[in-house]
Design a protein around this motif. Structure first.
Motif, PDB file in Angstrom:
ATOM      1  N   ALA A  14       0.856  -1.126   0.072  1.00  0.00           N
ATOM      2  CA  ALA A  14      -0.074  -0.003   0.156  1.00  0.00           C
ATOM      3  C   ALA A  14       0.943   1.256   0.094  1.00  0.00           C
ATOM      4  N   ASP A  15       0.379   2.315  -0.464  1.00  0.00           N
ATOM      5  CA  ASP A  15       1.098   3.655  -0.624  1.00  0.00           C
ATOM      6  C   ASP A  15       0.167   4.751  -1.191  1.00  0.00           C
ATOM      7  N   ASN A  16       0.365   5.801  -1.011  1.00  0.00           N
ATOM      8  CA  ASN A  16      -0.241   7.081  -1.332  1.00  0.00           C
ATOM      9  C   ASN A  16       0.065   7.457  -2.883  1.00  0.00           C
ATOM     10  N   ASP A  17       1.000   7.030  -3.110  1.00  0.00           N
ATOM     11  CA  ASP A  17       1.742   7.209  -4.333  1.00  0.00           C
ATOM     12  C   ASP A  17       1.769   6.205  -5.369  1.00  0.00           C
ATOM     13  N   LEU A  18       0.705   6.086  -6.304  1.00  0.00           N
ATOM     14  CA  LEU A  18       0.361   4.919  -7.000  1.00  0.00           C
ATOM     15  C   LEU A  18       1.650   4.551  -7.908  1.00  0.00           C
ATOM     16  N   GLU A  19       2.281   5.588  -8.531  1.00  0.00           N
ATOM     17  CA  GLU A  19       3.333   5.256  -9.298  1.00  0.00           C
ATOM     18  C   GLU A  19       4.555   4.775  -8.662  1.00  0.00           C
ATOM     19  N   GLU A  20       4.859   4.928  -7.553  1.00  0.00           N
ATOM     20  CA  GLU A  20       5.767   4.342  -6.564  1.00  0.00           C
ATOM     21  C   GLU A  20       5.374   3.066  -6.185  1.00  0.00           C
ATOM     22  N   LYS A  78      -4.686   5.438   6.342  1.00  0.00           N
ATOM     23  CA  LYS A  78      -3.262   5.752   6.109  1.00  0.00           C
ATOM     24  C   LYS A  78      -2.991   5.907   4.680  1.00  0.00           C
ATOM     25  N   PHE A  79      -3.370   4.768   4.017  1.00  0.00           N
ATOM     26  CA  PHE A  79      -2.867   4.687   2.529  1.00  0.00           C
ATOM     27  C   PHE A  79      -4.123   4.631   1.819  1.00  0.00           C
ATOM     28  N   ARG A  80      -3.909   5.310   0.399  1.00  0.00           N
ATOM     29  CA  ARG A  80      -4.931   5.532  -0.316  1.00  0.00           C
ATOM     30  C   ARG A  80      -4.967   4.152  -1.398  1.00  0.00           C
ATOM     31  N   ASP A 133      -8.369   1.570  -4.877  1.00  0.00           N
ATOM     32  CA  ASP A 133      -8.419   3.155  -4.748  1.00  0.00           C
ATOM     33  C   ASP A 133      -9.287   3.341  -3.710  1.00  0.00           C
ATOM     34  N   LYS A 134      -8.997   3.291  -2.445  1.00  0.00           N
ATOM     35  CA  LYS A 134      -9.816   3.658  -1.259  1.00  0.00           C
ATOM     36  C   LYS A 134     -10.785   4.749  -1.274  1.00  0.00           C
ATOM     37  N   GLN A 135     -10.134   5.919  -1.986  1.00  0.00           N
ATOM     38  CA  GLN A 135     -10.773   7.081  -1.895  1.00  0.00           C
ATOM     39  C   GLN A 135     -11.925   7.136  -2.990  1.00  0.00           C
ATOM     40  N   SER A 136     -11.906   6.189  -3.905  1.00  0.00           N
ATOM     41  CA  SER A 136     -12.999   6.077  -5.056  1.00  0.00           C
ATOM     42  C   SER A 136     -14.183   5.399  -4.316  1.00  0.00           C
ATOM     43  N   ARG A 137     -14.017   4.784  -3.285  1.00  0.00           N
ATOM     44  CA  ARG A 137     -15.184   4.274  -2.542  1.00  0.00           C
ATOM     45  C   ARG A 137     -16.170   5.103  -1.954  1.00  0.00           C
ATOM     46  N   GLU A 138     -17.545   4.635  -2.059  1.00  0.00           N
ATOM     47  CA  GLU A 138     -18.567   5.365  -1.520  1.00  0.00           C
ATOM     48  C   GLU A 138     -18.445   5.701  -0.071  1.00  0.00           C
ATOM     49  N   TYR A 139     -17.933   4.852   0.879  1.00  0.00           N
ATOM     50  CA  TYR A 139     -17.827   4.866   1.987  1.00  0.00           C
ATOM     51  C   TYR A 139     -16.411   4.886   2.743  1.00  0.00           C
ATOM     52  N   SER A 140     -15.757   5.857   2.111  1.00  0.00           N
ATOM     53  CA  SER A 140     -14.280   5.837   2.382  1.00  0.00           C
ATOM     54  C   SER A 140     -14.136   6.362   3.657  1.00  0.00           C
ATOM     55  N   ASN A 141     -12.876   5.948   4.284  1.00  0.00           N
ATOM     56  CA  ASN A 141     -12.499   6.377   5.726  1.00  0.00           C
ATOM     57  C   ASN A 141     -11.329   7.592   5.269  1.00  0.00           C
TER      58      ASN A 141
END
Length: 238
Positions: free
Chosen positions: A65-71, A118-120, A106-114
């Protein structure tokens, strides 16, 4: 009194009918008698055999997991290479190793995201081993924890990562097992005939049951038990 030709024809027809009816009764009685004298015995013969699986499918799965998808993608690719190197170190060839699906979440794309997560992004990687050498898999399985030193946690306790052992040589053992099951059925029939003061006759009918392959036990899934039951009906002679 003069009798016309028609009279004799009627008499002949009546006699023929009576004869056919009598013949029918005789044939029916004979058939019932033969059926009543026919004696048979139905028996079953079991054959079992333990074999070692000759094919194995081993799914290796890990997540990162990470917030930088490319990395994250770059890191997962390096981990895939590390897992592949581990497998080759333990004797697996390129044609036994397949890089499977790489699912991205992508957790942020979910309707009920938290919002406090820590990581997207999460990537789940799958590498599949398909081999005809179960012993190599057993050896590598015992050492897979070594990958943790490279920050690779292989999932081993899920249904998706269950190691599957397969035996593909059923056709090679079928003839001998059917013969064994039939011989055991005949042994049982012979004993029955002896106990009933009869002699075993020819086979009337025979049915081969389906072959079944199962794990010998839950701890050794690489050892398979093959089972078949044959049903045979014999004539009994006095």
């Amino acid at each position: 009194m003069n009798k016309t030709p028609g009279f004799y024809i009627v008499i002949a027809a009546i006699c023929l009918s009576i004869g056919l009816i009598s013949l029918g009764f005789i044939l029916k009685s004979t058939a019932l008698g033969v059926k009543g004298m026919e004696r048979t015995v139905q028996v079953k013969g079991l054959a079992e055999r333990e074999v070692i699986a000759d094919t194995v499918i081993w799914p290796l799965q890990f997540s990162d997991a990470d917030n930088d998808l490319e990395e994250l993608v770059s890191r997962v690719e390096k981990k895939n290479d590390a897992v592949t190197a581990f497998l080759k170190l333990h004797g697996f060839d390129d044609d036994e190793i397949t890089i499977g699906s790489q699912s991205v979440i992508d957790k942020q794309s979910r309707e009920y995201s938290n919002e406090n997560q820590k990581f997207r992004y999460i990537i789940r990687s799958n590498i599949i081993v398909y081999s005809n050498a179960p012993d190599k898999v057993q050896n590598a399985l015992s050492k897979v924890s070594q990958l943790a030193k490279q920050n690779i946690a292989i999932v081993q306790d899920s249904y998706e990562t269950k190691v599957e052992y397969i035996f593909t040589g059923l056709n090679d053992v079928k003839p001998a097992m059917v013969q064994e099951a039939t011989e055991k059925a005949r042994e049982v029939a012979n004993k029955f005939a002896k106990d009933s003061n009869s002699k075993l006759g020819k086979i009337k009918t025979a049915r081969q049951g389906q072959f079944s392959i199962s794990n010998r036990d839950s701890n050794t899934p690489q050892i398979k038990k093959i089972r078949v039951v044959t049903s045979v009906e014999y004539y009994l002679d006095d």
